[in-house]
Write an enzyme that holds these catalytic residues in place. Structure first.
Site, PDB file in Angstrom:
ATOM      1  N   CYS A   1       0.872  -1.314   0.132  1.00 28.15           N
ATOM      2  CA  CYS A   1      -0.026  -0.010   0.021  1.00 28.15           C
ATOM      3  C   CYS A   1       0.917   1.098   0.211  1.00 28.15           C
ATOM      4  CB  CYS A   1      -1.143   0.076   1.265  1.00 28.15           C
ATOM      5  SG  CYS A   1      -1.971   1.580   1.387  1.00 28.15           S
TER       6      CYS A   1
ATOM      7  N   CYS B   1       0.155   3.207   3.709  1.00 32.30           N
ATOM      8  CA  CYS B   1       0.632   2.650   4.993  1.00 32.30           C
ATOM      9  C   CYS B   1       1.661   1.474   4.961  1.00 32.30           C
ATOM     10  CB  CYS B   1      -0.675   2.004   5.560  1.00 32.30           C
ATOM     11  SG  CYS B   1      -1.266   0.379   5.154  1.00 32.30           S
TER      12      CYS B   1
ATOM     13  N   CYS C   1      -7.323  -0.840   1.207  1.00 33.24           N
ATOM     14  CA  CYS C   1      -6.243  -1.474   2.295  1.00 33.24           C
ATOM     15  C   CYS C   1      -7.138  -1.705   3.217  1.00 33.24           C
ATOM     16  CB  CYS C   1      -5.064  -0.436   2.290  1.00 33.24           C
ATOM     17  SG  CYS C   1      -4.011  -1.091   3.646  1.00 33.24           S
TER      18      CYS C   1
ATOM     19  N   CYS D   1      -5.516   0.829   6.346  1.00 27.15           N
ATOM     20  CA  CYS D   1      -5.565   2.409   6.480  1.00 27.15           C
ATOM     21  C   CYS D   1      -6.858   2.884   5.594  1.00 27.15           C
ATOM     22  CB  CYS D   1      -4.373   2.895   5.763  1.00 27.15           C
ATOM     23  SG  CYS D   1      -4.103   2.616   4.005  1.00 27.15           S
TER      24      CYS D   1
ATOM     25  N   CYS E   1      -7.849  -5.430 -10.101  1.00 29.10           N
ATOM     26  CA  CYS E   1      -7.323  -4.365 -11.114  1.00 29.10           C
ATOM     27  C   CYS E   1      -6.956  -3.170 -10.540  1.00 29.10           C
ATOM     28  CB  CYS E   1      -8.649  -4.280 -12.187  1.00 29.10           C
ATOM     29  SG  CYS E   1      -8.200  -3.139 -13.506  1.00 29.10           S
TER      30      CYS E   1
END
Length: 155
Positions: A53, A56, A102, A105, A125
């Site tokens: 991510c 984070c 995510c 976060c 995607c």
């Protein structure tokens, strides 16, 4: 159960990370935007490692699960750990889709579709701007300054 700490960032951590984002990263990650197809930095990335991510640093997808979907966005058939992704109903743009964020976060990653390859049949995607990449053998990022599994290397 993930071996990573999935505790959301504090307000102070969010502010610090947000200050380092570009306008495009902020638009996609925090305002659920989409980058243009065929322009993302990770679309043609063939290196071995882990996609994390951008906000984070949580590991999201291994390079071994990446495939060329022909859609113009990096696509994966399986998450690093199912606990690292949350799925939300998205009825924007006049269609029903499943948005991926995510799990730690809440940053927007992209969408998942049921037209991927075996063994999962899924096509995650994603926006390149939502991701970071850690080459195999390099340490995973720790923007939240947490100990434990985050200090481990990319596998």
């Amino acid at each position: 159960m993930s071996s990573f700490d999935l505790t959301p960032p504090s307000d102070t951590q969010r502010h610090t990370i947000d200050a380092g984002l570009s306008d495009e990263e902020r638009r996609v990650l925090l305002a659920h935007g989409t980058e243009a197809p065929f322009c993302g930095v990770f679309l043609d990335n063939k290196r071995d490692g882990v996609y994390v991510c951008r906000f984070c640093g949580l590991p999201l997808f291994r390079s071994g699960a990446k495939f060329d979907s022909g859609t113009g966005w990096p696509s994966f058939f399986q998450p690093y750990d199912p606990a690292h992704i949350r799925y939300l109903r998205d009825s924007s743009h006049g269609m029903e889709r499943v948005e991926e964020v995510c799990a730690r976060c809440g940053s927007h990653l992209g969408h998942v579709f049921p037209d991927g390859p075996p063994p999962t049949g899924q096509r995650h995607c994603l926006n390149s701007v939502s991701l970071g990449f850690v080459a195999k053998g390099d340490a995973l990022p720790d923007p939240l300054r947490r100990g434990g599994a985050e200090a481990a290397g990319a596998d």
